[in-house]
Design an enzyme around this catalytic site. Structure first.
Site, short mmCIF file in Angstrom:
data_model
loop_
_atom_site.label_atom_id
_atom_site.label_comp_id
_atom_site.label_asym_id
_atom_site.label_seq_id
_atom_site.Cartn_x
_atom_site.Cartn_y
_atom_site.Cartn_z
N GLU A 41 0.81 -1.35 -0.10
CA GLU A 41 -0.03 -0.03 0.01
C GLU A 41 0.86 1.32 0.03
O GLU A 41 1.73 1.40 0.98
CB GLU A 41 -0.69 0.15 1.31
CG GLU A 41 -2.00 1.21 1.23
CD GLU A 41 -2.56 1.25 2.52
OE1 GLU A 41 -3.09 2.36 2.90
OE2 GLU A 41 -2.71 0.40 3.24
N ARG B 4 0.44 10.61 0.89
CA ARG B 4 0.54 11.68 1.98
C ARG B 4 1.50 12.65 1.61
O ARG B 4 1.92 13.51 2.49
CB ARG B 4 0.78 10.95 3.23
CG ARG B 4 -0.10 9.93 3.75
CD ARG B 4 0.44 9.26 5.37
NE ARG B 4 -0.63 8.37 5.67
CZ ARG B 4 -0.37 7.41 6.42
NH1 ARG B 4 0.62 7.67 6.96
NH2 ARG B 4 -1.09 6.51 7.00
N LYS C 176 -11.19 -1.72 6.46
CA LYS C 176 -10.05 -1.26 7.15
C LYS C 176 -10.87 -1.01 8.47
O LYS C 176 -11.66 -0.43 8.66
CB LYS C 176 -9.33 0.04 6.51
CG LYS C 176 -8.26 0.19 7.10
CD LYS C 176 -7.55 1.63 6.47
CE LYS C 176 -6.39 2.11 7.21
NZ LYS C 176 -5.74 3.20 6.54
#
Length: 212
Positions: A42, A46, A130
């Site tokens: 993943e 950011r 998640k």
């Protein structure tokens, strides 16, 4: 969820988070965790160059399933998918992103931390979510409580997961995999100690196999 992603997570239920602004270094980190036996990655969106790093990973590595994390908007979801992301991870549950991914057949793991969010995800047709931030949202006891009610749901706890509690999380039958950044420590990455990253990935895989 796609057959390939399911198969890989069953074999190695640990998803390292790649948070790196330098594309070349992102590739090196990915190669390091892959050398440790982890093949689902993943890349978290950011930083300004995170998507370029994901594109470089997809272009310069083989036999990996690469997803985009920290996806916040529908436009961002469409953009990372156009760049080659094979699954989407969000910190929260945003209906329009989830609905788009469901319609397009794209695996998505939206963030949930309450029963209401899990129920909404279930009602939308999602069966994998998640659980974030896992340690602050109640950890293993909360996952067990959710699992008793939402028996068709599977969870990917992320946030506060580490080598010390990985086995406990993976011991919950409804947990499909755990995500975490402990596999890619900033100091090791900054100093180019990628052998340490490989060792952490191999350790996580060994813990996972023991837990399952």
């Amino acid at each position: 969820m796609s057959t390939d992603l399911t198969t890989r997570l069953e074999a190695a239920p640990v998803v390292p988070l790649i948070a790196e602004d330098d594309a070349a270094k992102a590739v090196e980190i990915t190669r390091a965790v892959a050398a440790g036996g982890l093949s689902v990655i993943e890349v978290v969106m950011r930083s300004a160059n995170a998507q370029a790093g994901m594109e470089a990973i997809i272009d310069q590595t083989d036999d990996l399933v690469v997803g985009a994390g920290t996806v916040l908007t529908l436009d961002q979801a469409k953009s990372v998918l156009a760049s080659g992301a094979q699954f989407i991870v969000c910190p929260g549950l945003v209906d329009e992103i989830a609905e788009y991914c469901l319609a397009e057949g794209v695996p998505i793991f939206p963030g949930t931390m309450t029963a209401g969010e899990v129920q909404r995800a279930y009602a939308m047709g999602l069966r994998e979510v998640k659980f974030f931030p896992a340690s602050l949202a109640g950890g293993v006891p909360m996952l067990k409580a959710f699992s008793s009610v939402f028996q068709a749901m599977r969870f990917m706890p992320t946030g506060g997961v580490s080598a010390s509690n990985l086995a406990e999380f993976l011991g919950v039958p409804s947990v499909i995999a755990c995500g975490g950044s402990w596999l890619t420590p900033k100091d090791a990455v900054a100093q180019g100690r990628f052998d340490e990253v490989t060792a952490l990935a191999a350790e996580a895989l060994a813990i996972a196999k023991g837990a399952r």
